[in-house]
Design a protein around this motif. Structure first.
Motif, short mmCIF file in Angstrom:
data_model
loop_
_atom_site.label_atom_id
_atom_site.label_comp_id
_atom_site.label_asym_id
_atom_site.label_seq_id
_atom_site.Cartn_x
_atom_site.Cartn_y
_atom_site.Cartn_z
N LEU A 598 0.82 -1.20 0.00
CA LEU A 598 0.00 0.00 0.00
C LEU A 598 0.86 1.26 0.00
O LEU A 598 0.57 2.24 -0.70
N SER A 599 1.95 1.26 0.76
CA SER A 599 2.83 2.43 0.80
C SER A 599 3.55 2.63 -0.52
O SER A 599 3.80 3.75 -0.94
N ASN A 701 -18.78 4.52 4.06
CA ASN A 701 -17.60 5.39 4.17
C ASN A 701 -16.41 4.69 4.80
O ASN A 701 -15.28 5.21 4.78
N LYS A 702 -16.61 3.48 5.40
CA LYS A 702 -15.50 2.75 6.01
C LYS A 702 -14.86 1.74 5.05
O LYS A 702 -13.83 1.14 5.40
N LEU A 703 -15.48 1.55 3.88
CA LEU A 703 -15.03 0.47 2.99
C LEU A 703 -13.57 0.61 2.58
O LEU A 703 -12.83 -0.37 2.50
N PHE A 704 -13.12 1.85 2.29
CA PHE A 704 -11.81 2.05 1.69
C PHE A 704 -10.75 2.46 2.70
O PHE A 704 -9.66 2.88 2.32
N ASN A 705 -11.07 2.35 4.00
CA ASN A 705 -10.08 2.66 5.03
C ASN A 705 -9.31 1.38 5.38
O ASN A 705 -9.89 0.30 5.50
N PRO A 706 -7.98 1.45 5.55
CA PRO A 706 -7.20 0.27 5.91
C PRO A 706 -7.69 -0.33 7.24
O PRO A 706 -8.01 0.41 8.19
N PHE A 707 -7.76 -1.68 7.26
CA PHE A 707 -8.11 -2.46 8.46
C PHE A 707 -9.58 -2.34 8.85
O PHE A 707 -10.00 -2.87 9.88
N GLN A 708 -10.38 -1.61 8.04
CA GLN A 708 -11.81 -1.51 8.32
C GLN A 708 -12.53 -2.64 7.61
O GLN A 708 -12.44 -2.77 6.39
N ARG A 709 -13.27 -3.47 8.35
CA ARG A 709 -13.99 -4.61 7.78
C ARG A 709 -15.46 -4.53 8.19
O ARG A 709 -15.78 -4.15 9.31
N LEU A 710 -16.34 -4.92 7.27
CA LEU A 710 -17.78 -4.93 7.55
C LEU A 710 -18.30 -6.35 7.73
O LEU A 710 -19.50 -6.54 7.91
N HIS A 711 -17.41 -7.37 7.68
CA HIS A 711 -17.83 -8.76 7.84
C HIS A 711 -16.86 -9.48 8.76
O HIS A 711 -15.69 -9.08 8.91
N ASN A 712 -17.34 -10.57 9.34
CA ASN A 712 -16.54 -11.36 10.27
C ASN A 712 -15.40 -12.03 9.50
O ASN A 712 -15.59 -12.59 8.43
N TYR A 716 -15.45 -14.39 6.05
CA TYR A 716 -14.75 -13.92 4.86
C TYR A 716 -13.38 -13.40 5.30
O TYR A 716 -13.28 -12.29 5.85
N PRO A 717 -12.33 -14.18 5.10
CA PRO A 717 -11.00 -13.80 5.57
C PRO A 717 -10.50 -12.55 4.85
O PRO A 717 -10.89 -12.25 3.73
N GLY A 718 -9.56 -11.83 5.48
CA GLY A 718 -8.96 -10.63 4.90
C GLY A 718 -8.55 -9.66 5.99
O GLY A 718 -8.90 -9.84 7.16
N ASN A 719 -7.80 -8.60 5.60
CA ASN A 719 -7.32 -7.64 6.59
C ASN A 719 -7.76 -6.21 6.27
O ASN A 719 -7.27 -5.27 6.89
N GLY A 720 -8.61 -6.00 5.25
CA GLY A 720 -9.12 -4.66 4.97
C GLY A 720 -8.14 -3.77 4.20
O GLY A 720 -8.34 -2.55 4.16
N ILE A 721 -7.10 -4.35 3.59
CA ILE A 721 -6.12 -3.54 2.85
C ILE A 721 -6.47 -3.47 1.36
O ILE A 721 -6.13 -2.52 0.67
N GLY A 722 -7.18 -4.46 0.84
CA GLY A 722 -7.44 -4.56 -0.61
C GLY A 722 -8.18 -3.35 -1.15
O GLY A 722 -7.75 -2.74 -2.15
N LEU A 723 -9.32 -2.96 -0.55
CA LEU A 723 -10.08 -1.82 -1.07
C LEU A 723 -9.34 -0.51 -0.85
O LEU A 723 -9.48 0.43 -1.64
N ALA A 724 -8.55 -0.42 0.24
CA ALA A 724 -7.72 0.78 0.42
C ALA A 724 -6.71 0.89 -0.71
O ALA A 724 -6.42 1.98 -1.21
#
Length: 759
Positions: A598-599, A701-712, A716-724
């Motif tokens: 991401l960086s 509004n939280k979808l594209f923030n790093p580490f923000q997830r809307l599902h367990n 659905y595995p993941g760390n919230g970095i993809g959409l960011a």
């Protein structure tokens, strides 16, 4: 000298003059045509010689093409097998093909094989070092693209050579080219003799030097054959020469091709012209004698009688006399015309008297001053209105000079204009002021020269019109103009004050521009500082990631070792704890990698190009279906979606969006994923749509923030970095991204790219 002698002289002179003109014209036209015909013939001969030389080069090129585009040659240039040389580079090849050299050069510029052959002695000879030096100094002989060739003439110390360079390809002319085949043939006396035999022309070819380089070019001996100039020069009355300059392979003039031939066409033209001139001279003399006899009998004697009769009428001044008419021909018509002219003159004389009387009455009745002056500026005529305006009796005006009638200043100006009219013979116009009683009047006078029969000026006609009222109007207009000028002066002063105010505003504007430049310089300094901080942060990120990965690998490794080595000693709870430790450390390592990626997205340079998003999406679809073959997902990807951006970053963006759709449709029985484009407020918007788990729009509004997830994470595995990551890539392209969705009804991600940016 009477009319008969004049007619004889004129007829003889005209006849002689016409014969001379005819001869000179014939000499010029006929001989020019013969010279042009001779030049055209010689130019055609030179063209034939040039064509023969061009065909020689073409034949050599065709032979080189057959050898260069041959599978055996293509294999030989790669493995350098001796069997090829022994089978093909034999003396018969050179003698039958009439070539002197063959050189094989690989793609690195190294000579693989070469051979030179003397066609006269039929023996192999050494290749000149100057030829190898020439190839090294002219690299274009060795550089080819696909099937192009290079051919022409080169100059060597031992003489000129016809040379062809061809790329070595397969028999079906496929590449890449593995090297170059060069063939050459010396342009020696034997080759020139061969060209002469083909064209049946005496051809000579020599090097260009000071003696043959100076070719005279004019309109009669210069032409173009393609882009090659051809010159024709007459060396003498018997020999004509045709020549052309031959250029080498670099376009430099190096050789002179000449053909010398006898001037048969020119000599034949000279002979034909002499015969025609003798014929014309004899016919002209006979024709002149016949014409003179006819003129004397039927024209000159009758003209003499007509002249005598006209002279008698002129002496008598009796316009009622007429000339007798006896025959019906041109002279009789002339006599009738003279009689008609006498009748017209008689009538015209009568009408002239009437007209003169009418003009006099018109002048007397006119309200303008009309007068005539002789060369001494004295009145010889003045109408009644002139006498009234000058307040002088008519008798005192005639014969008087104009300076006694006008005031001195005006009189001098009028006299000067009168003198100028007599001297130049042109009309002139002058304004003059005159005292009439106690008043002053202004007159506009036109002075018109009156010319006699031979063009001499006998008198000047003056016409003066009263313009006093016009002058008064001009004075009023001058006062008004002075008033306007004063108003313009006042307005100009106001404009100067306004201009000064504008100048002050411009000075203030320049000061503001200086402040802006200072701010820009400060911004540049801050940018440099920010770049330095970013580099330090990048170095710190790599250091931290390396330091974090080491203990994480240790935790994961030792946990795995405990599970493997002490598996029998651990109960189920211990094994579960160790598995959780391993999973946590692996998630932490993945999180570090995602953060680093991401960086990097915020620092990498964007390389703009045209990118086919449809093709990328199809490739990602195939990868997903190959990785999870057990899933049945229906894809709908629109064709022909091409955008302008960085290909690598756009692929990462699509991978994250399509992987996201793949992941959140994993619990659907009939999963659907769609990629296409729509119109959004006049712009092209692209979307990725699925019918998966969806999301609550309150948390969009939280979808594209790093580490923000809307599902367990268990679902659905993941760390919230993809959409960011997706959002960073879209923003780097000057675009925007947003999402729409409903819980358990799927989600749609829209994005717009700033495609108008340059590289």
């Amino acid at each position: 000298m009477n009319l008969r002698k004049n007619t004889l002289m004129i007829t003889a002179t005209t006849l002689l003059f016409l014969i001379i003109i005819l001869f000179v014209t014939s000499q010029f036209i006929v001989m020019t045509n013969f010279v042009n015909l001779e030049n055209q013939n010689m130019q055609q001969n030179v063209e034939r010689a040039l064509n023969a030389l061009s065909n020689d080069i073409s034949d050599l090129d065709s032979f080189a093409h057959d050898w260069a585009s041959w599978d055996d040659t293509y294999i030989f240039i790669q493995n350098n097998n001796s069997e090829y040389i022994s089978s093909n580079l034999v003396d018969e090849t050179f003698s039958h093909s009439n070539i002197n050299i063959m050189i094989y050069i690989d793609s690195s510029g190294k000579i693989i094989a070469e051979k030179a052959f003397d066609l006269k002695t039929k023996k192999e000879i050494l290749i000149s070092n100057t030829l190898n030096e020439y190839m090294l100094s002219n690299k274009f002989l060795l550089n080819h693209s696909n099937v192009n060739n290079t051919s022409g003439i080169i100059m060597l110390p031992e003489g000129p050579m016809l040379i062809v360079s061809r790329p070595i390809l397969t028999s079906n002319e496929k590449g890449p080219a593995k090297g170059t085949l060069i063939m050459g043939r010396y342009l020696n006396q034997a080759e020139i003799q061969h060209l002469s035999q083909i064209t049946k022309l005496p051809i000579t070819i020599s090097q260009i030097n000071n003696s043959n380089a100076n070719i005279k070019i004019n309109n009669t001996n210069y032409s173009l054959y393609g882009s090659v100039p051809i010159y024709v020069n007459s060396l003498s009355e018997d020999i004509v020469e045709g020549s052309s300059i031959l250029k080498d392979i670099n376009g430099k003039p190096v050789l002179m091709l000449k053909i010398d031939m006898p001037r048969d066409i020119y000599n034949q033209g000279q002979e034909s012209l002499l015969y025609s001139f003798a014929s014309i001279l004899i016919v002209g003399i006979v024709f002149g004698i016949v014409i003179l006899l006819y003129l004397d009998k039927f024209v000159l004697s009758r003209l003499t009688k007509l002249s005598v009769k006209v002279s008698e009428i002129g002496k008598s001044d009796d316009l009622s006399t007429r000339i007798p008419v006896k025959k019906d021909d041109e002279l009789s018509s002339l006599a009738k015309s003279i009689n008609n002219m006498l009748s017209a003159l008689e009538k015209s004389q009568h009408e002239l008297k009437i007209s003169e009387k009418g003009y006099r009455l018109l002048a007397e009745a006119a309200q303008d001053m009309i007068f005539m002056l002789d060369q001494n500026k004295r009145f010889i005529y003045a109408n009644k209105w002139t006498a009234e305006q000058l307040e002088h009796p008519m008798e005192s005006i005639i014969g008087k000079n104009v300076d006694i009638l006008f005031i001195s200043e005006i009189s001098d100006r009028l006299k000067y204009s009168i003198e100028k009219t007599f001297r130049e013979g042109n009309s002139h116009y002058v304004e003059n002021k005159m005292k009439s009683g106690n008043n002053e009047k202004w007159f506009y006078t036109s002075l018109i020269p009156l010319k006699g029969d031979i063009g001499n000026i006998n008198a000047v006609l003056g016409i003066s019109r009263d313009i006093t009222n016009l002058k008064r109007t001009e004075m009023e207009l001058k006062k008004y103009r002075d008033h306007l000028e004063k108003m313009v002066e006042e307005r100009t002063k106001e404009l100067k004050d306004t201009t000064k105010q504008l100048e002050n505003e411009i000075i203030e504007h320049k000061k503001a521009e200086k402040r802006i430049r200072d701010l820009n310089e400060d911004l540049k300094k801050r940018t440099v500082e920010l770049e330095t901080i970013n580099k330090e942060l990048e170095s710190f990120s790599y250091s931290v990631s390396h330091d974090l990965r080491a203990p994480l690998r240790s935790i994961d490794g030792f946990s795995q070792a405990i599970l493997e080595d002490f598996n029998d000693d651990l109960d189920e709870t211990g094994k579960e704890y160790l598995s959780r430790v391993r999973m946590a450390s692996q998630r932490m390592a993945q999180l570090i990698d995602d953060l680093l990626n991401l960086s990097r997205l915020t620092r990498s340079e964007i390389n703009y190009e045209y990118v086919d998003l449809s093709k990328i999406a199809i490739n990602i679809q195939k990868e997903l279906e190959f990785t999870w073959p057990q899933r049945n997902v229906k894809f709908k990807i629109e064709d022909g979606i091409v955008v302008r951006g960085d290909a690598k970053l756009l692929r990462v963006m699509l991978e994250n969006l399509l992987n996201n759709a793949w992941k959140f449709t994993s619990k659907c029985k009939k999963a659907k994923i769609e990629f296409g484009k729509v119109d959004y407020n006049g712009q092209k918007a692209y979307y990725v749509k699925d019918n998966g788990a969806g999301f609550n729009m309150e948390y969009a509004n939280k979808l594209f923030n790093p580490f923000q997830r809307l599902h367990n994470v268990d679902e659905y595995p993941g760390n919230g970095i993809g959409l960011a990551t997706v959002q960073r890539i879209v923003h780097r392209h000057g675009g925007q991204i947003w999402a729409e969705g409903k819980v358990n009804e799927g989600a749609t991600f829209y994005f717009i790219l700033g495609e108008n940016k340059d590289n």
